[in-house]
Design a protein around this motif. Structure first.
Motif, PDB file in Angstrom:
ATOM      1  N   PHE A  11       5.351  -5.243   1.544  1.00  0.00           N
ATOM      2  CA  PHE A  11       4.062  -5.644   1.752  1.00  0.00           C
ATOM      3  C   PHE A  11       3.756  -4.989   3.071  1.00  0.00           C
ATOM      4  O   PHE A  11       2.620  -4.472   3.383  1.00  0.00           O
ATOM      5  CB  PHE A  11       3.962  -6.949   1.833  1.00  0.00           C
TER       6      PHE A  11
ATOM      7  N   GLY B  38      -1.069   0.338  -3.057  1.00  0.00           N
ATOM      8  CA  GLY B  38      -0.372  -0.274  -3.992  1.00  0.00           C
ATOM      9  C   GLY B  38       1.017   0.478  -4.112  1.00  0.00           C
ATOM     10  O   GLY B  38       1.477   1.080  -3.587  1.00  0.00           O
TER      11      GLY B  38
ATOM     12  N   THR C 246       2.251  -3.372  -7.546  1.00  0.00           N
ATOM     13  CA  THR C 246       1.629  -4.254  -6.737  1.00  0.00           C
ATOM     14  C   THR C 246       0.390  -3.647  -6.139  1.00  0.00           C
ATOM     15  O   THR C 246       0.187  -2.446  -6.141  1.00  0.00           O
ATOM     16  CB  THR C 246       2.461  -4.524  -5.556  1.00  0.00           C
ATOM     17  N   ASP C 247      -0.676  -4.475  -6.104  1.00  0.00           N
ATOM     18  CA  ASP C 247      -2.146  -3.953  -5.782  1.00  0.00           C
ATOM     19  C   ASP C 247      -2.575  -5.000  -4.789  1.00  0.00           C
ATOM     20  O   ASP C 247      -2.403  -5.892  -4.430  1.00  0.00           O
ATOM     21  CB  ASP C 247      -2.826  -4.214  -7.040  1.00  0.00           C
ATOM     22  N   ALA C 248      -2.902  -4.131  -3.864  1.00  0.00           N
ATOM     23  CA  ALA C 248      -3.532  -4.753  -2.265  1.00  0.00           C
ATOM     24  C   ALA C 248      -4.885  -3.953  -1.857  1.00  0.00           C
ATOM     25  O   ALA C 248      -4.720  -2.908  -2.007  1.00  0.00           O
ATOM     26  CB  ALA C 248      -2.218  -4.832  -1.165  1.00  0.00           C
TER      27      ALA C 248
ATOM     28  N   SER D  51      -7.582   0.377  -0.702  1.00  0.00           N
ATOM     29  CA  SER D  51      -6.500  -0.227  -1.473  1.00  0.00           C
ATOM     30  C   SER D  51      -5.213   0.566  -1.175  1.00  0.00           C
ATOM     31  O   SER D  51      -5.227   1.713  -0.935  1.00  0.00           O
ATOM     32  CB  SER D  51      -7.071  -0.003  -2.872  1.00  0.00           C
TER      33      SER D  51
ATOM     34  N   GLU E 114       1.158 -13.624  -4.461  1.00  0.00           N
ATOM     35  CA  GLU E 114      -0.308 -13.288  -4.144  1.00  0.00           C
ATOM     36  C   GLU E 114      -0.269 -13.741  -2.766  1.00  0.00           C
ATOM     37  O   GLU E 114      -0.007 -14.740  -1.995  1.00  0.00           O
ATOM     38  CB  GLU E 114      -1.168 -14.215  -4.996  1.00  0.00           C
TER      39      GLU E 114
ATOM     40  N   ALA F 218      -3.316  -9.329  -1.856  1.00  0.00           N
ATOM     41  CA  ALA F 218      -2.060  -8.646  -2.309  1.00  0.00           C
ATOM     42  C   ALA F 218      -1.577  -9.247  -3.529  1.00  0.00           C
ATOM     43  O   ALA F 218      -1.521 -10.544  -3.600  1.00  0.00           O
ATOM     44  CB  ALA F 218      -0.802  -8.726  -1.353  1.00  0.00           C
TER      45      ALA F 218
ATOM     46  N   LEU G 112       2.728  -1.591   2.895  1.00  0.00           N
ATOM     47  CA  LEU G 112       1.422  -1.546   2.092  1.00  0.00           C
ATOM     48  C   LEU G 112       0.243  -1.507   3.277  1.00  0.00           C
ATOM     49  O   LEU G 112      -0.471  -0.839   3.870  1.00  0.00           O
ATOM     50  CB  LEU G 112       1.209  -2.460   1.060  1.00  0.00           C
TER      51      LEU G 112
END
Lengths: 240, 240, 240, 240, 240, 240
Positions: free
Chosen positions: F214, F165, F185-187, F163, E199, F202, F217
């Protein structure tokens, strides 16, 4: 003939007992048959903040039922932490009805809080509440006027309420709970002593209703409220 | 001589009126002078989930005050959305007091809900509530037994309560609101008809108190509860 | 012999650790055996609105349990959105107990908020809370006096609390959870260092109790509080 | 001539736009002039627990206003933690109105939830909500019937609503906010396509009103609802 | 040099004390300097209803602050009746972080509830909570595995968290409250023992930040979490 | 190729419609594909009490979803009496994002309340809300400046959000609900028009993610926000 043995246009035995609370500025125990509602009027010097400096007064009302006022026990709203939609609907109706016969400008910046608590319920609690609330309100104004804080009671008329409904196709006046729960149409009328209409609420419980039937309900209600107004004047010692 | 004119060991006029609610299995309007508490007992078939299959019954209680039961209006707990700590304390006390004289095993899986609602307050509402609640509870059990659902009333004794306090250095019995709010020490005693102690709550309102004074309070309370127990037996038609 | 191996009049190991919170004006971690309660005292300049301009101070208390302070996890009250009746009962008791040994007039218009949070529970959390709260309160007053905001610590005596009960027919002092949950009678005593009674709460959990037994409980409690008062004086550096 | 330039019996421009929500079984954006209400109907397999095994269906409704739907921002009810009395009154009215034209027995054990959310308010939100809710409900039933889960749409008639009032002594139809807030009398009528009365709510905002005036309001409402019913049938593709 | 005297990349003294609660299946008191968070893990047999029969387990977390954990007292959430947005944000973060290193399928249908309660706060309470929660969780799984209810501890890695920020233009690790409240950018990183990112939360408190600075924050956080992971393994007796 | 047919770096059709509320000082209906969020900005003269006399302004935000904005109906938060943790998290994020591009000192003591209400949801509601909220905010400031109450619009940059992901191992931009619910993964990234980072969130939904991923993203998000910023400038009539 109704289950209760009453004629279609016959109300239940109604009594309006005053002086039932030693603290309140006005109080009345309204009994419509087995429906018993304790009404008190509390005078407060402070109006709600949105009325400050308006020079006008305000009247508000709250309503509640004791948990075992009903045939099966109803959960206590204080324990549940919220008032039901029905409770809020009724207390708003009581407040509007009282304000409709009050000259708020002549009240000055003062607030009256009406509390109507149902001790025992058998249908028609809101109409008994309105009828008793008026008596309590009048007494509270008399008391305040007696103390010289108001020039006169700032009420323009009496106000009372009664339910009517269509049960088995017939118009009946002042329904008890058994009738209320089987009525095809259910209506409540709030009417002044002079016959002015204050509030009409008519609901088709099962199927839509016709205008003629509605007018019959209104006619029956006028009769009932006439009798209630006479009783109000009598217990308040007002000339007819 | 007390402000009310009562002697130190004199209670207010107490009446326990039964049959005051047409729906409830048991009901009692307990009046201790100007303190009036309406008590009802409701029998339900279902016990709380944590007692299921225990073969035992349960008794619970709720307490409330009508907003204008008090000298200045108290906010309605249902409108505020929460019960005060005082309310919860009192209703827990009422429930414990009833359970202390009930043989829960002999009740079977059934629940009785006691509701004590203060119509008018002048001190001692919790003791009037307990005293009236017992009468309502007994009646409810009699009704259920009469229907053959219980072999007998599962109560082991009567129970009643009274307040005592130290006012102006003197022990007084059954304080009214004026005394209660100036008392140096305030105590409530819940005692059975046979003199068994069920609950003692004594609080130093201003300065700590001595054991001797406490014992004097307890002695006065025993006298008071003796008279209440006799009245309870009388209204319930029980032999002395 | 008790399950814990203690003698009937033997308390658990008690420690009162001060200085356990770097922010609070006073703090104490009270340990009664496996019962651990963290007590803090917060001094605020503002009294509640109903005390403004009274020239007096006020002390109030709040109580809580961490969810897993108990043997099986208890729901978090903040998540449920309401404090239980038990929580409110205890926090009111703590507040009254502190006020009973405080000269509110000498406090001036200042408020102390006591927070008692149970980190681990094994019976007697309210008595540990009161005992620790007094220490935190005393320290907070010392700190405020040290800053010159008070002429002296406005406390008239120490105060501490202990539970006693009747377990298996025998009077036992300072019950742990296992005893508490099986006790026939459960009592909590709040007593000052000079032996003045502040609060007595005795409850028949199963059957009513006799006066002689109650007096035995009170005697045991006096012994226990005497030891707690000595410990309080010691950790506060007060002369005996 | 009204402030808006409309004639006394002239409604605002009304549109009922369907298919405005890709998820809902039925949806309708009802626009009465600047009043815009988004209505959706959600079909659920489960009825409320008190209807289980009744073989009947149920329809319930919820109502809300976006905070800035109003001229000055209204607090968000979700943030305040409670729905106002007005909100509850309106959502109960919407639910009753839908049930009055539904044959619940023919629905089977299924529930429809109506949501009416006011995107922009300019008076008459409840009447726009009812009018739009009917369209969403009808579509939802069509969809369910199309899936073979219902034999036919279980609606017995259309239903719509309109407000009327007395403004400056004159009867006006479909009041906007400016009229609504100055009206002497305010009434809402819920009427079926065939002219059956479902709900009448008339309120004296300032002074009681006469029966003749009430009948004029009802007449105006019948005209308005007639036009709304035609529009409903048109957007739903029903024959007249 | 930071106000605390620490170097930019220096963490506060960190200790992870286990076995601090005799009831909980796992417990850890995490101290990051003056920030002290008590973490417990409670194992329950029941998963939330929406996971029943999924064959999977679940981990959820709750977070709270003792009222005087903070420099000035914070209102008790249980007394206010609602948890703040910040509280809910943090407890959701803790839960997600634990689930990210747990093989829920290998847990079977069991739920672990993490409680993180801040005893004393000085910045970084959420990162201390996550770091301590992992230790408590691991111990709880070990205990359950030791009872034969799980084949092995279903954790795939360790997980810990640390805050970084930009204070006075400089990247600093593990901010205390004084730094946190003046930081230009505030970031929290949750990272596994193997360096996997779980996170990232980075917030511009005053002005937007550049990517290079963000990467410097991430680098500092990796260092910090590496040290925390080593400490976690040590207190849990895991090989490096 | 994504299920929707979009390329990995392709956003949904985005429109920002202004002037959608006749009452609000600023309003924007943001549509990201099937996600529709109605954003309004309300200007109030009063700042929160803790900012009085600071000479600074404040911006706060609230967020809500209409019950049937979602695929299956979500309970109405106003009816449940509490906002979910998710709701509070999102509204705090919106408020922070707006404040990050506002010069609060130049606002003077004035408050802007942003309301973002989701009419229809298909993933990415918080990013659509932020993007639309900025437009509404800008318009509100323009309106206030046009009235001469502000010297200029006190915004330092535009701000928008998107967003990204990892779905099936691939970086995708602007996820819809189907992607969001299966993403590894969701950011969410909040970025200014000049490329400054305002907020990064994230989350590893299943397994921890690597730094390289990351950064991919973040790169994708920068592209997306660049396009949103251009659209914002266009609808606001700002030069590029």
């Amino acid at each position: 003939m109704r289950v209760s043995g009453r004629a279609a246009s016959e109300m239940r035995a109604v009594t309006l007992e005053t002086g039932v609370n030693k603290h309140a500025e006005g109080s009345c125990l309204a009994r419509f048959g087995d429906t018993h509602v304790l009404c008190t009027a509390t005078v407060e010097e402070k109006v709600p903040f949105w009325m400050r400096n308006s020079g006008q007064g305000w009247i508000t009302a709250e309503y509640g039922m004791l948990p075992r006022s009903t045939g099966t026990r109803t959960d206590r709203e204080a324990a549940k932490g919220r008032q039901s939609g029905r409770t809020q609907e009724i207390q708003r109706l009581i407040g509007r009805s009282m304000r409709a016969v009050t000259d708020l400008a002549r009240m000055g910046e003062m607030q009256v809080r009406i509390d109507c608590d149902v001790l025992q319920a058998d249908g028609g609690t809101r109409t008994a509440a309105i009828t008793g609330a008026y008596v309590a309100l009048h007494q509270a104004f008399q008391k305040v006027a007696g103390l010289g804080l108001l020039a006169a009671v700032p009420l323009t008329d009496t106000v009372a309420a009664v339910s009517c409904g269509i049960v088995g196709g017939e118009v009946v006046l002042d329904m008890d709970y058994a009738e209320d729960s089987t009525a095809e149409t259910d209506a409540n009328f709030v009417i002044t002593g002079n016959g002015g209409l204050v509030e009409i609420q008519a609901t088709a419980e099962k199927t839509p209703f016709e205008e003629a039937l509605f007018l019959a309900l209104l006619g029956a209600a006028r009769d009932g409220v006439g009798r209630l107004a006479a009783l109000q004047r009598q217990v308040l010692g007002l000339e007819a």
